[in-house]
Design a protein around this motif. Structure first.
Motif, PDB file in Angstrom:
ATOM      1  N   LYS A  45     -12.607  -8.262   4.674  1.00 31.38           N
ATOM      2  CA  LYS A  45     -12.338  -9.184   4.818  1.00 31.38           C
ATOM      3  C   LYS A  45     -12.244  -9.649   6.904  1.00 31.38           C
ATOM      4  CE  LYS A  45     -12.197 -12.398   0.953  1.00 31.38           C
ATOM      5  NZ  LYS A  45     -11.253 -13.591  -0.025  1.00 31.38           N
ATOM      6  N   ARG A  46     -10.922  -9.234   6.692  1.00 29.09           N
ATOM      7  CA  ARG A  46     -10.294  -9.214   8.167  1.00 29.09           C
ATOM      8  C   ARG A  46     -11.412  -8.268   9.002  1.00 29.09           C
ATOM      9  NH1 ARG A  46      -9.518 -12.231  11.743  1.00 29.09           N
ATOM     10  NH2 ARG A  46      -7.719 -12.209  13.941  1.00 29.09           N
ATOM     11  N   GLN A  47     -11.615  -7.172   8.652  1.00 30.56           N
ATOM     12  CA  GLN A  47     -12.650  -5.689   9.565  1.00 30.56           C
ATOM     13  C   GLN A  47     -14.061  -6.805   9.464  1.00 30.56           C
ATOM     14  OE1 GLN A  47     -13.674  -2.831   6.565  1.00 30.56           O
ATOM     15  NE2 GLN A  47     -13.434  -1.634   8.668  1.00 30.56           N
ATOM     16  N   ILE A  48     -13.985  -7.365   8.500  1.00 30.33           N
ATOM     17  CA  ILE A  48     -15.694  -8.760   8.400  1.00 30.33           C
ATOM     18  C   ILE A  48     -15.639  -9.606   9.964  1.00 30.33           C
ATOM     19  CG2 ILE A  48     -17.572  -9.403   7.646  1.00 30.33           C
ATOM     20  CD1 ILE A  48     -16.939  -7.288   5.086  1.00 30.33           C
ATOM     21  N   GLU A  49     -14.568  -9.615   9.929  1.00 30.61           N
ATOM     22  CA  GLU A  49     -14.811 -10.740  11.117  1.00 30.61           C
ATOM     23  C   GLU A  49     -14.486 -10.215  12.479  1.00 30.61           C
ATOM     24  OE1 GLU A  49     -10.799 -13.146   9.668  1.00 30.61           O
ATOM     25  OE2 GLU A  49     -12.332 -13.872   8.016  1.00 30.61           O
ATOM     26  N   ILE A  50     -13.803  -9.945  12.620  1.00 27.93           N
ATOM     27  CA  ILE A  50     -13.837  -8.676  13.951  1.00 27.93           C
ATOM     28  C   ILE A  50     -15.021  -7.786  14.195  1.00 27.93           C
ATOM     29  CG2 ILE A  50     -12.204  -6.535  14.754  1.00 27.93           C
ATOM     30  CD1 ILE A  50      -9.694  -7.465  13.400  1.00 27.93           C
TER      31      ILE A  50
END
Length: 110
Positions: A45-50
């Motif tokens: 999820k954090r990777q997608i946000e970035i």
């Protein structure tokens, strides 16, 4: 030649590939460990946000990058998580290659 039949054959070939079988096996194992499953989900999820921020032209701060590095380091210390992420990467590369082959034939950019 029936395009739909060929598409089903390609889907079967992908499902029978070592890349998919390794990824699927490890994915199922990860799903059985709620803590590990949540950790991987949080990282994804954090990777997608970035990535979304990067695509929109937003600058990624040092804090966000440090957080991602910390999350990856923590995950890499878990052998099962590291093995899963490697299998996921190999499968993603294979799928990217298939998409590129298909888009080159019909001259579209995906």
């Amino acid at each position: 030649m029936n395009v739909y039949s060929s598409a089903h054959e390609l889907a079967s070939a992908i499902k029978a590939s070592n890349e998919f079988m390794d990824y699927d096996k490890l994915r199922k194992e990860i799903e059985q460990d709620p803590t590990l499953n949540q950790m991987i989900s949080d990282i994804q999820k954090r990777q997608i946000e970035i990535q979304a921020k990067q695509l929109s032209g937003e600058e990624i701060g040092q804090e966000a990058m440090a957080q991602m590095q910390s999350m990856y380091a923590m995950m890499s210390s878990n052998p099962k998580a590291a093995e899963y992420m490697q299998a996921e990467a190999r499968f993603a590369i294979m799928m990217k290659d298939v998409y590129e082959i298909l888009s080159d034939v019909v001259k579209i950019n995906i």
